[in-house]
Design a protein around this motif. Structure first.
Motif, PDB file in Angstrom:
ATOM      1  N   VAL A 215       0.860  -1.175   0.000  1.00 43.36           N
ATOM      2  CA  VAL A 215       0.000   0.000   0.000  1.00 43.36           C
ATOM      3  C   VAL A 215       0.902   1.233   0.000  1.00 43.36           C
ATOM      4  O   VAL A 215       1.722   1.407   0.901  1.00 43.36           O
ATOM      5  N   GLY A 217       1.148   5.263   0.084  1.00 43.90           N
ATOM      6  CA  GLY A 217       0.515   6.538   0.355  1.00 43.90           C
ATOM      7  C   GLY A 217       1.398   7.681  -0.113  1.00 43.90           C
ATOM      8  O   GLY A 217       2.602   7.507  -0.309  1.00 43.90           O
ATOM      9  N   ARG A 226      -3.053   9.907   3.262  1.00 47.28           N
ATOM     10  CA  ARG A 226      -2.069   8.913   3.696  1.00 47.28           C
ATOM     11  C   ARG A 226      -2.466   8.214   4.988  1.00 47.28           C
ATOM     12  O   ARG A 226      -2.103   7.046   5.205  1.00 47.28           O
ATOM     13  N   ALA A 229      -4.463   5.322   3.941  1.00 45.23           N
ATOM     14  CA  ALA A 229      -3.620   4.315   3.294  1.00 45.23           C
ATOM     15  C   ALA A 229      -2.877   3.507   4.351  1.00 45.23           C
ATOM     16  O   ALA A 229      -2.806   2.270   4.282  1.00 45.23           O
ATOM     17  N   ARG A 230      -2.336   4.194   5.349  1.00 49.80           N
ATOM     18  CA  ARG A 230      -1.626   3.509   6.423  1.00 49.80           C
ATOM     19  C   ARG A 230      -2.584   2.619   7.222  1.00 49.80           C
ATOM     20  O   ARG A 230      -2.243   1.488   7.602  1.00 49.80           O
ATOM     21  N   ALA A 233      -3.207  -0.649   5.371  1.00 52.97           N
ATOM     22  CA  ALA A 233      -2.097  -1.593   5.502  1.00 52.97           C
ATOM     23  C   ALA A 233      -2.058  -2.231   6.886  1.00 52.97           C
ATOM     24  O   ALA A 233      -1.709  -3.410   7.025  1.00 52.97           O
ATOM     25  N   TYR A 241       3.190  -1.070   4.196  1.00 52.70           N
ATOM     26  CA  TYR A 241       2.938   0.324   3.843  1.00 52.70           C
ATOM     27  C   TYR A 241       4.249   1.046   3.570  1.00 52.70           C
ATOM     28  O   TYR A 241       5.248   0.858   4.266  1.00 52.70           O
ATOM     29  N   GLU A 243       5.568   5.155   1.878  1.00 55.59           N
ATOM     30  CA  GLU A 243       5.040   6.487   1.592  1.00 55.59           C
ATOM     31  C   GLU A 243       5.980   7.276   0.693  1.00 55.59           C
ATOM     32  O   GLU A 243       7.207   7.191   0.840  1.00 55.59           O
TER      33      GLU A 243
END
Length: 292
Positions: A215, A217, A226, A229-230, A233, A241, A243
């Motif tokens: 995933v 972000g 984000r 998104a975190r 995960a 995850y 970024e």
């Protein structure tokens, strides 16, 4: 190339790279197949992968069927394309709406997924994104036209991060291109806007995903924030995850080299550097106004 699928839609697709290479399917967001072909395909084929790209239902040159669309329907199209091409279990990379499709795909068709990277997946919406989605659906359904210059500025502001927006050499070419989206519409645009707005899987559903996921972000993403998104995960035991810093939602344009490098590392090793944890994760959560 074009193919009529068992889901009663004709999709346009292309295949690049060596015939004996491991297969990677790129699942686009709206109007993104050509972007994948410009940025990701040369990198992946050089690594020896056989890369499949396609245009979603509703995006020319694929067939523009009438709405309603759902993410579930678009995932069924992906399964039908996999079946028609005889791909079986393989690797997928999805961006934006394409990442939503892959999340649904991982929930419903795990036997076809070796691993998948989800870049900018809007599985949950912030209040701002809810408003953006509602505005898009209302405008498209009523056939309202936005002045081209306003459309370009509006889209640039929510697609790119502050650094990109303040770099004239970067943003100038995109402002002109994004103005063309004011004339886009039709069944596909309405269908995708409605599908994205309605896709809200539960935490219990996503927690049952059992295939390996990456995933991704973006630090300044307001389309797929984000923190969500975190959270995605963290809910999935098989997910990792990572970024991309200093980027908005359009990371494929803002940070193409970084996207390629992290995807390439994930495809080679199944991991991307060190996962966020401890103080780093807490610091970023504090930045978002959320605690882990």
């Amino acid at each position: 190339m074009k193919a009529t699928l068992s889901t009663d839609v004709t999709l346009s697709y292309d295949i690049f790279g060596p015939e004996d290479g491991p297969v990677v399917v790129l699942v686009p967001g709206q109007h993104q197949a050509s972007l994948f072909e410009d940025v990701q395909v040369p990198y992946l084929t050089k690594m020896g992968y056989r890369v499949v790209t396609f245009d979603l239902r509703g995006v020319a040159p694929s067939e523009e069927t009438p709405p309603p669309y759902t993410v579930e329907l678009l995932a069924e199209d992906l399964a039908a394309l996999n079946e028609l091409l005889g791909l079986g279990e393989c690797t997928y990379i999805g961006y934006s709406v394409g990442a939503m499709i892959l999340l649904e795909f991982a929930m419903k068709r795990p036997e076809l997924v070796e691993r998948a990277a989800l870049i900018g997946v809007p599985w949950k919406a912030s209040k701002l994104q809810e408003a953006i989605q509602a505005e898009a659906v209302t405008r498209l359904q009523s056939d309202q036209k936005v002045p081209a210059l306003l459309e370009g500025v509006y889209r640039a502001m929510y697609l790119f991060g502050p650094r990109a927006l303040n770099r004239d050499a970067f943003i100038a070419p995109f402002l002109e291109g994004l103005q063309g989206w004011a004339e886009s519409g039709g069944h596909g645009a309405i269908g995708h806007a409605e599908a994205a707005r309605l896709f809200r899987p539960s935490e219990q559903e996503v927690a049952e995903v059992s295939v390996p996921l990456l995933v991704v972000g973006m630090e300044h993403d307001i389309v797929a924030p984000r923190q969500y998104a975190r959270e995605l995960a963290e809910l999935i035991p098989t997910a990792e995850y990572t970024e991309i810093r200093n980027s908005g939602h359009a990371s494929l344009l803002e940070k193409p080299t970084e996207v390629n490098n992290l995807v390439g590392e994930y495809l080679r090793t199944g991991k991307v550097g060190k996962p966020l944890s401890g103080a780093r994760a807490r610091d970023r959560a504090a930045d978002d106004g959320h605690a882990d």
